[in-house]
Design an enzyme around this catalytic site. Structure first.
Site, mmCIF file in Angstrom:
data_model
loop_
_atom_site.group_PDB
_atom_site.id
_atom_site.type_symbol
_atom_site.label_atom_id
_atom_site.label_comp_id
_atom_site.label_asym_id
_atom_site.label_seq_id
_atom_site.Cartn_x
_atom_site.Cartn_y
_atom_site.Cartn_z
ATOM 1 N N LYS A 209 15.024 21.494 9.970
ATOM 2 C CA LYS A 209 14.054 22.113 9.056
ATOM 3 C C LYS A 209 12.912 22.735 9.864
ATOM 4 O O LYS A 209 12.526 23.864 9.644
ATOM 5 C CB LYS A 209 13.537 21.042 8.089
ATOM 6 N N GLU A 215 15.424 15.837 19.579
ATOM 7 C CA GLU A 215 16.832 15.450 19.664
ATOM 8 C C GLU A 215 17.738 16.646 19.394
ATOM 9 O O GLU A 215 18.683 16.926 20.139
ATOM 10 C CB GLU A 215 17.140 14.359 18.618
ATOM 11 N N GLY A 269 13.274 16.785 4.162
ATOM 12 C CA GLY A 269 14.453 16.584 5.013
ATOM 13 C C GLY A 269 15.455 15.617 4.402
ATOM 14 O O GLY A 269 16.653 15.884 4.328
ATOM 15 N N ARG A 270 14.949 14.478 3.906
ATOM 16 C CA ARG A 270 15.866 13.438 3.404
ATOM 17 C C ARG A 270 16.424 13.747 2.023
ATOM 18 O O ARG A 270 17.203 12.971 1.481
ATOM 19 C CB ARG A 270 15.187 12.068 3.450
ATOM 20 N N GLU A 355 11.963 5.840 4.456
ATOM 21 C CA GLU A 355 11.035 6.861 4.946
ATOM 22 C C GLU A 355 10.120 7.304 3.794
ATOM 23 O O GLU A 355 8.984 7.703 4.014
ATOM 24 C CB GLU A 355 11.810 8.059 5.524
ATOM 25 N N HIS A 386 33.003 -10.712 4.279
ATOM 26 C CA HIS A 386 33.398 -11.507 5.443
ATOM 27 C C HIS A 386 32.349 -11.428 6.540
ATOM 28 O O HIS A 386 32.615 -11.792 7.685
ATOM 29 C CB HIS A 386 34.748 -11.013 5.969
ATOM 30 N N LYS A 514 7.063 9.525 18.396
ATOM 31 C CA LYS A 514 7.505 10.795 18.985
ATOM 32 C C LYS A 514 6.475 11.282 19.999
ATOM 33 O O LYS A 514 6.821 11.730 21.091
ATOM 34 C CB LYS A 514 7.643 11.872 17.892
HETATM 35 O O1 F6P Z 1 12.403 11.402 11.317
HETATM 36 C C1 F6P Z 1 11.435 12.273 10.877
HETATM 37 C C2 F6P Z 1 11.999 13.571 10.378
HETATM 38 O O2 F6P Z 1 10.915 14.444 10.207
HETATM 39 C C3 F6P Z 1 12.802 13.428 9.091
HETATM 40 O O3 F6P Z 1 12.025 13.362 7.959
HETATM 41 C C4 F6P Z 1 13.672 14.619 9.164
HETATM 42 O O4 F6P Z 1 14.739 14.510 8.271
HETATM 43 C C5 F6P Z 1 14.088 14.578 10.617
HETATM 44 O O5 F6P Z 1 12.917 14.167 11.288
HETATM 45 C C6 F6P Z 1 14.640 15.849 11.184
HETATM 46 O O6 F6P Z 1 13.728 16.897 11.119
HETATM 47 P P1 F6P Z 1 14.175 18.400 11.313
HETATM 48 O O7 F6P Z 1 15.131 18.746 10.242
HETATM 49 O O8 F6P Z 1 12.907 19.183 11.200
HETATM 50 O O9 F6P Z 1 14.808 18.535 12.660
#
Ligand code: F6P
Length: 549
Positions: A209, A215, A269-270, A355, A386, A514
Site C-alpha cells: 500500500k 520487507e 492494509g488488513r 492490529e 490433538h 521498525k
Molecule cells: O505491519 C504494519 C503494516 O502497516 C500493516 O498494517 C500493513 O498491512 C503492512 O504493514 C504492510 O504495509 P504495506 O502494504 O504498506 O507494505
C-alpha cells in the site's frame, strides 16, 4: 462526522452487566439448557447459507438484552452509518474506512471528499479482470513468449495475509496457475520460493500500500536481481506488476505505469484483499471467483447494515467478545475451523483483530480503564484436538471458541466428512457439558480398577465443562461463503472497537520496532556504534556481529 466517544464503563448498561454477571457467572450452561427447552432455537441465527448457534455461550436472553442496550448507549447505529458512508472514522490517520465500498454494487454511491468513489473502484476492477483473463488464458506472455505458469505475490501483513489465506482456502477452485507468497525479509524465504521457478514463465505481483515497507522492497529488489540474472532489463515489464497507493515510488522502482493497479488510502492494509491487493486471488481463482468472494462480503455488509441487533451475526459475535473479555476476564479467543482449507484463517484474523483492537488509548485520547483487544489464535480441528484442546477442556483459563464447519465437503467424501463433523459437534458438546464425578464413577464400573485406584484417579478425570463456544455452520465452502465469513469478522472487529471506544483502523504500535530496526541495521552493516542501547540489546548485537561471518 467523527465517531462519538463514550467510555463504555460509564454507561448504565455496563453497570447492569456487572450486576447481571454476578448472578450468572457461576451458572452452568447445562442448567441454562435445562431451564429453557427453546434455548437452542432462540439463540440461533439462520441467515442465507449460515447457521450460527450462540446458545452454547454463557448468556441468557437478559444478557443479550443488556449487551444490546450497551450497543445502543454507545450509539452503534450511528457508528455503522458513518462507517458505510465514508466518514473519517479513522480519525488518527484522517481517513475514511471504506473496504465495504470495494464490494458495493456499481450503481451505489459512496463519497470521499465530495467525490463518488464507485466509478474508480469499478475501473480498477475492470483492469483486474482484463489482466486476469489475459494471464489465465495465456494471452499475456512472458518476455520469451512463453505463457505464465506461476504467480509470486511479494508483500507482507495485509498485503500478504488476506490474499494468501484466500488463495489457500479456495484452492479447490483454482486454475492452472501456481501461486506463491513471499513475505518475510528472511532471505531464505524468497530463495526457497524462487529456486524452483522459471523466470520466463513467472509473474511477480509486488503488493505494498505504501511502497515503503522494508520487507517488501527488499524482497522485490532481490527477486528482480535474480530475475535479471536470467532475463534482460526490458523483460521486467512483462513479469512485474505492482499494487500500491504510491504510484511515484512504484514507477521509480522501474514498473511500467500500465502495470500498476492502484488502491486508495481509505483501504486499510488488513482489510484490503477486496481491492487490487486481491490481484493474486483473481489470478489464482479467475476473476469470476474473485467477484463471488466480493459478492459474499457485500451480502454480509447488507446483513450487518440492515438487520436489527438481536439477529445481527457480527453484532452478537462482537458483544459476546465484550462479555467474556470485560466481565469474565477471558484474555483470548480461539477460532477452530473444521476444514483443512481454512488452515490460515486464524493467522489472517490475528492481524485483523489484534492490529485493529490492540489499543490502550480511547477515542478521547485517555488511557482506558478496561480491557480491549483479545488475543486470537487457532488451528483447524481435528488436528488442534490433538494439540491444545486439553488446555481448553481442563486448563484454568476461559477460552471462548468459534467453531466453523461446512455441511458439504468439496470432494464429497462422506465417510471422512461425517467423522470430521462428528468431532466438531462432539467437542462443543464436551466443552459445554464436561464430565461429572457421577459420570466418571459410572465409567469406572466397567473397569477392574480397585476402589483405591478409582479414588486416586477420580479428580483427574472430571471435566467441569461450562466452556463457551459459538457454532458457525455454513452450507459449503465457496468463494461467496468465504467472502461472507471474512466480512463477518471484519464487522465484528468494527463493533468491538466502537464499544471499547478505541480507534480500530490505525496501527502506530508497529512503528517503533521498525524505527529501531533501521538504527540497528546501520550498526550491523557499518562500524557505527554511536547509539546507546541497554546492555542486553548491546550484547546481542555484539555477539551477532562477532559470530556472523
Ligand atoms: O505491519 C504494519 C503494516 O502497516 C500493516 O498494517 C500493513 O498491512 C503492512 O504493514 C504492510 O504495509 P504495506 O502494504 O504498506 O507494505
Amino acid at each position: 462526522m467523527a465517531l462519538k466517544s463514550t467510555n463504555p464503563t460509564t454507561t448504565k448498561s455496563w453497570k447492569k452487566l456487572q450486576a447481571h454477571f454476578d448472578t450468572i457467572s457461576t451458572t452452568h450452561l447445562k442448567e441454562l439448557f435445562e431451564n429453557n427447552s427453546e434455548r437452542a432455537e432462540e439463540l440461533t441465527i439462520k441467515w442465507d447459507d449460515f447457521y450460527v448457534d450462540f446458545s452454547k455461550n454463557r448468556i441468557t436472553q437478559e444478557t443479550l438484552d443488556i449487551l444490546i442496550e450497551l450497543a445502543n448507549e454507545v450509539d452503534l447505529k450511528d457508528a455503522i452509518s458513518k462507517y458505510f458512508k465514508g466518514d473519517i472514522i479513522n480519525a488518527t490517520e484522517g481517513r475514511a474506512v471504506l473496504h465495504t465500498a470495494l464490494r458495493a454494487e456499481e450503481n451505489s454511491e459512496v463519497f470521499v471528499d465530495g467525490e463518488n468513489v464507485m466509478p474508480e473502484i469499478y475501473e480498477v476492477r475492470q483492469k483486474i479482470k482484463t489482466f486476469t483473463d489475459a494471464v489465465v488464458n495465456g494471452k499475456h506472455k512472458g518476455h520469451t513468449d512463453k505463457t505464465i505458469t506461476d504467480i509470486v505475490n511479494i508483500g507482507i501483513g495485509g498485503s500478504d495475509l488476506g490474499p494468501a489465506m484466500v488463495v489457500d482456502s479456495l484452492q479447490y477452485y483454482k486454475n492452472h496457475l501456481n501461486t506463491h507468497f513471499v513475505s518475510n525479509v528472511d532471505g531464505d524465504h524468497h530463495k526457497e520460493i524462487v529456486k524452483d521457478l522459471n523466470p520466463e514463465t513467472t509473474l511477480f505481483v509486488i503488493v505494498s500500500k505504501t511502497f515503503t515497507t522494508q520487507e517488501t522492497l527488499s524482497n522485490a529488489n532481490s527477486i528482480r536481481t535474480w530475475f535479471l540474472e536470467h532475463l534482460p532489463e526490458d523483460a521486467v515489464s512483462k513479469h512485474f506488476v505492482a499494487v500500491s497507493t504510491n504510484i511515484e515510488s512504484v514507477k521509480a522502482f522501474g514498473i511500467d505505469e500500465n502495470n500498476i493497479f492502484p488502491m486508495k488510502d481509505w483501504v486499510g492494509g488488513r482489510f484490503s484483499l477486496w481491492s487490487a491487493v486481491g490481484l493474486s486471488i483473481s489470478l489464482s481463482l479467475g476473476y469470476n471467483n474473485f467477484e463471488s468472494l466480493l459478492e459474499g462480503a457485500r451480502k454480509m455488509d447488507e446483513h450487518f447494515k440492515t438487520t436489527e441487533f438481536e439477529k445481527n451475526i457480527p453484532v452478537i459475535s462482537a458483544l459476546l467478545t465484550v462479555w467474556y473479555n470485560n466481565f469474565f476476564n477471558a484474555e483470548s479467543e480461539a477460532v477452530i475451523p473444521y476444514t483443512q482449507y481454512l488452515n490460515q484463517f486464524a493467522t489472517y484474523l490475528q492481524q485483523g483483530i489484534m492490529e485493529s483492537n490492540g489499543k490502550y488509548v480511547d477515542r478521547s485520547g485517555n488511557e482506558v480503564n478496561y480491557q480491549t483487544g483479545t488475543i486470537i489464535w487457532g488451528e483447524p480441528g481435528t488436528n488442534s484436538q490433538h494439540a491444545f484442546f486439553q488446555l481448553i477442556h481442563q486448563g484454568t483459563k476461559l477460552i471462548p471458541a468459534d467453531f466453523i464447519g461446512f455441511i458439504e465437503s468439496l470432494h464429497g467424501n462422506k465417510d471422512h466428512h461425517d467423522k470430521l463433523m462428528s468431532n466438531y459437534f462432539a467437542q462443543t458438546e464436551a466443552l459445554m457439558n464436561g464430565k461429572t464425578k457421577e459420570e466418571v464413577l459410572a465409567e469406572f464400573e466397567a473397569t477392574n480398577l480397585s476402589d483405591l485406584e478409582k479414588e486416586r484417579l477420580l479428580p483427574f478425570k472430571i471435566f467441569k465443562g461450562n466452556k463457551p463456544t459459538t457454532s458457525i455452520l455454513i452450507q459449503k465452502l465457496t468463494p461467496e461463503s468465504l467472502g461472507k465469513l471474512i466480512a463477518l469478522y471484519e464487522h465484528k472487529i468494527f463493533v468491538q472497537g466502537i464499544i471499547w471506544n478505541i480507534y480500530s483502523y490505525d496501527q502506530f504500535g508497529v512503528e517503533l520496532g521498525k524505527q529501531l530496526a533501521k538504527t540497528i541495521l546501520n550498526e550491523l552493516t557499518t562500524c557505527d556504534n554511536s547509539v546507546k542501547h541497554d546492555s542486553s540489546t548491546q550484547n546481542l548485537i555484539d555477539f551477532y556481529k562477532e559470530k556472523h561471518k
